[in-house]
Design an enzyme around this catalytic site. Structure first.
Site, PDB file in Angstrom:
ATOM      1  CB  CYS A 107     -20.757  46.011  11.762  1.00  0.00           C
ATOM      2  SG  CYS A 107     -19.637  44.689  11.272  1.00  0.00           S
ATOM      3  CB  CYS A 110     -18.895  41.120  13.958  1.00  0.00           C
ATOM      4  SG  CYS A 110     -17.626  41.811  12.886  1.00  0.00           S
ATOM      5  CB  SER A 111     -20.109  44.678  16.960  1.00  0.00           C
ATOM      6  OG  SER A 111     -18.979  43.997  17.475  1.00  0.00           O
ATOM      7  CB  CYS A 112     -16.669  46.846  12.317  1.00  0.00           C
ATOM      8  SG  CYS A 112     -15.879  45.243  12.022  1.00  0.00           S
TER       9      CYS A 112
HETATM   10 FE    FE Z   1     -17.828  43.944  12.219  1.00  0.00          FE
END
Ligand code: FE
Length: 204
Positions: A107, A110-112
């Site tokens: 991602c 961010c951190s999906c």
């Molecule tokens: Fe994300």
């Protein structure tokens, strides 16, 4: 968290992150929580409970070709059928690794991450170097993980969003014909489902 729009690229910590940190400091200072215990909980969800769900999905796909076809056609429904329902409102798309194609997920903003099958995103997935280099130099990143992908294998990088998360279906290792589903699930590593790892067979 989970939504790109809440995580502008220039900000390292979201408002929620900052609030959580402040709460954690305060609770620790007052002796109400133990930092070690918190770390143990996070470790459990990053490394143990979460990714074991994904490993069971992968093992099922390896032994059941009908399930595998369904999983590749409609990952969200096939995963839901094993009891790992999405609570994020995001679809999970499953990417099949083959002798010709290696898939890797990231991602970039961010951190999906596909929580129902992998749990909490690990530090590597959230790290800026991984997020920034996975797209630009995937083979270089893979080499750092000890994976020298042959030139004739195509590397595909998939950028997750708040709507679509990805799960890599690693290749079933050679020499595992005699193993049952449960034993196969034991072989599946978290990183092989992110795509930074390839599983090695008994034959090497
Ligand atoms: Fe994300």
């Amino acid at each position: 968290m989970a939504d790109h729009t809440e995580h502008p690229e220039h900000s390292h910590l979201s408002d929620t992150d900052l609030r959580v940190r402040a709460l954690e400091s305060l609770l620790t200072e007052k002796g109400l929580v133990d930092g070690e215990a918190l770390n143990a909980i996070v470790d459990t969800y990053e490394n143990k409970v979460g990714p074991r769900n994904g490993a069971r999905v992968v093992a099922r796909a390896w032994v059941d070709s009908e399930y595998r076809a369904w999983l590749l056609r409609d990952g969200t429904a096939a995963i839901d059928s094993l009891g790992y329902a999405s609570t994020q409102g995001a679809d999970i798309v499953v990417l099949e690794n083959t002798a010709e194609v290696h898939n890797m997920t990231v991602c970039t903003l961010c951190s999906c991450y596909p929580w129902p099958v992998l749990g909490l995103p690990p530090a590597l997935y959230k790290s800026f170097p991984y997020r920034s280099r996975a797209v630009k130099d995937p083979r270089g990143v893979l080499r750092e993980f000890g994976q020298d992908i042959p030139e004739d294998v195509e590397v595909r990088v998939w950028d997750s969003t708040s709507e679509v998360r990805y799960l890599v279906l690693p290749e079933r290792p050679a020499g595992t014909e005699g193993l049952d589903e449960e034993a196969l699930a034991e072989l599946v590593t978290r990183n092989s489902m992110i795509g930074t790892d390839r599983l090695k067979g008994n034959n090497g």
